[in-house]
Scaffold this active site. Sequence first.
Site, mmCIF file in Angstrom:
data_model
loop_
_atom_site.group_PDB
_atom_site.id
_atom_site.type_symbol
_atom_site.label_atom_id
_atom_site.label_comp_id
_atom_site.label_asym_id
_atom_site.label_seq_id
_atom_site.Cartn_x
_atom_site.Cartn_y
_atom_site.Cartn_z
ATOM 1 C CE1 TYR A 1 14.114 -42.938 2.191
ATOM 2 C CE2 TYR A 1 12.349 -42.540 3.758
ATOM 3 C CZ TYR A 1 13.519 -42.140 3.134
ATOM 4 O OH TYR A 1 14.096 -40.938 3.473
ATOM 5 C CD GLU B 1 13.451 -40.887 -5.181
ATOM 6 O OE1 GLU B 1 13.969 -41.763 -4.480
ATOM 7 O OE2 GLU B 1 13.934 -39.740 -5.324
ATOM 8 C CG ASN C 1 20.134 -37.994 6.152
ATOM 9 O OD1 ASN C 1 18.926 -37.778 6.128
ATOM 10 N ND2 ASN C 1 20.690 -38.996 5.495
ATOM 11 C CB THR D 1 23.939 -41.253 3.444
ATOM 12 O OG1 THR D 1 23.638 -41.387 2.066
ATOM 13 C CG2 THR D 1 22.755 -41.715 4.270
ATOM 14 C CG HIS E 1 15.182 -38.726 -0.495
ATOM 15 N ND1 HIS E 1 15.791 -39.965 -0.432
ATOM 16 C CD2 HIS E 1 14.664 -38.617 -1.753
ATOM 17 C CE1 HIS E 1 15.633 -40.578 -1.592
ATOM 18 N NE2 HIS E 1 14.946 -39.795 -2.407
ATOM 19 N NE ARG F 1 21.992 -36.020 3.651
ATOM 20 C CZ ARG F 1 21.860 -36.912 2.689
ATOM 21 N NH1 ARG F 1 22.925 -37.364 2.033
ATOM 22 N NH2 ARG F 1 20.673 -37.364 2.363
ATOM 23 C CG PHE G 1 18.105 -48.607 8.148
ATOM 24 C CD1 PHE G 1 17.311 -47.729 7.425
ATOM 25 C CD2 PHE G 1 19.059 -49.339 7.460
ATOM 26 C CE1 PHE G 1 17.458 -47.578 6.055
ATOM 27 C CE2 PHE G 1 19.220 -49.201 6.079
ATOM 28 C CZ PHE G 1 18.414 -48.315 5.385
ATOM 29 N NE ARG H 1 23.524 -39.507 -4.590
ATOM 30 C CZ ARG H 1 22.686 -39.966 -3.658
ATOM 31 N NH1 ARG H 1 21.409 -39.645 -3.684
ATOM 32 N NH2 ARG H 1 23.124 -40.757 -2.704
ATOM 33 C CE LYS I 1 15.840 -37.892 4.517
ATOM 34 N NZ LYS I 1 16.799 -38.887 5.054
HETATM 35 P P1 AMP Z 1 19.008 -43.405 0.893
HETATM 36 O O1 AMP Z 1 17.973 -44.129 0.083
HETATM 37 O O2 AMP Z 1 20.402 -43.934 0.727
HETATM 38 O O3 AMP Z 1 18.874 -41.909 0.827
HETATM 39 O O4 AMP Z 1 18.686 -43.772 2.402
HETATM 40 C C1 AMP Z 1 17.494 -43.363 2.936
HETATM 41 C C2 AMP Z 1 17.659 -43.072 4.372
HETATM 42 O O5 AMP Z 1 17.782 -44.268 5.104
HETATM 43 C C3 AMP Z 1 18.905 -42.266 4.713
HETATM 44 O O6 AMP Z 1 18.735 -40.899 4.522
HETATM 45 C C4 AMP Z 1 19.094 -42.617 6.154
HETATM 46 O O7 AMP Z 1 18.228 -41.821 6.972
HETATM 47 C C5 AMP Z 1 18.627 -44.068 6.199
HETATM 48 N N1 AMP Z 1 19.733 -45.020 6.082
HETATM 49 C C6 AMP Z 1 20.396 -45.373 4.972
HETATM 50 N N2 AMP Z 1 21.358 -46.282 5.253
HETATM 51 C C7 AMP Z 1 21.274 -46.505 6.595
HETATM 52 C C8 AMP Z 1 21.980 -47.349 7.516
HETATM 53 N N3 AMP Z 1 22.960 -48.176 7.108
HETATM 54 N N4 AMP Z 1 21.619 -47.323 8.819
HETATM 55 C C9 AMP Z 1 20.625 -46.514 9.232
HETATM 56 N N5 AMP Z 1 19.919 -45.697 8.410
HETATM 57 C C10 AMP Z 1 20.239 -45.701 7.133
#
Ligand code: AMP
Length: 159
Positions: A50, A137, A123, A92, A126, A103, A58, A86, A10
Site C-alpha cells: 500500500y 504487485e 471490502n 471500493t 484488493h 463487493r 486511513f 475490477r 483480504k
Molecule cells: P485501493 O488502493 O483503492 O484498492 O485502496 C486500498 C484500500 O484502502 C481500500 O480497499 C480500502 O480498504 C482503503 N481505502 C481506500 N480509500 C479509502 C478512504 N477514502 N477511506 C478509508 N479507506 C480507504
Amino acid sequence: MTTRSLILIKPDGVKRGLIGKIVERLERPGLKIIGMKMVWIDEDFSKKHYKEHVEKEFYKNLEKFIVSGPIVAIVVEGVEAVENVRKIVGDTEPYKALPGTIRGDFAHHHVEFTNREKKAVMNLIHASANKKEAEEEINLWFSESELHDYSTVHEDHVF
Ligand code: AMP
C-alpha cells in the site's frame, strides 16, 4: 493479447469463508488462475503493497486490518484482465458496489461508517488498478516459479 492482474482475498473474505465463492466469480467468466497461495503478511509488507496510501489518514486502520489474518493471493490472466477483474469486484465502497459484483453481493457499508468506527473498509478484495500496478504487485507477491503456464478449455473452445 492477454494481461495479468493481482487479486487478494483480504482477511475478512478468508474469515467469512468466502474463498470458494470469490474464486468461482473469477473462474466463471473464464479468467485463468495462474498463481494462488495463502499468505499472512506483516506491517513491513503492508507498507510495500500500500505504498501510495502509507501517508494517508486511513492507512493505520487499513494496516491493522490487512495484517489481522491470512490473505489468499491470486494471479489471473485473460483478455483485459485488470479491467475485467475490477468489473467483477465492483466499487471500493461496498455501499456503491452494484449487485452482481463481489463487493455488492457480500457487503453493504460505506467509508463514512468505517472511518467513524476507526475501522478499515472491509471490502473483501484488493484488485490491481491498472496494468502497471498489476505488474508491480505481481512481482511483489509472487516469484516467477509460482506462476504457471498451462492451457484451459476456454483457450481452446470459448474465446
Ligand atoms: P485501493 O488502493 O483503492 O484498492 O485502496 C486500498 C484500500 O484502502 C481500500 O480497499 C480500502 O480498504 C482503503 N481505502 C481506500 N480509500 C479509502 C478512504 N477514502 N477511506 C478509508 N479507506 C480507504
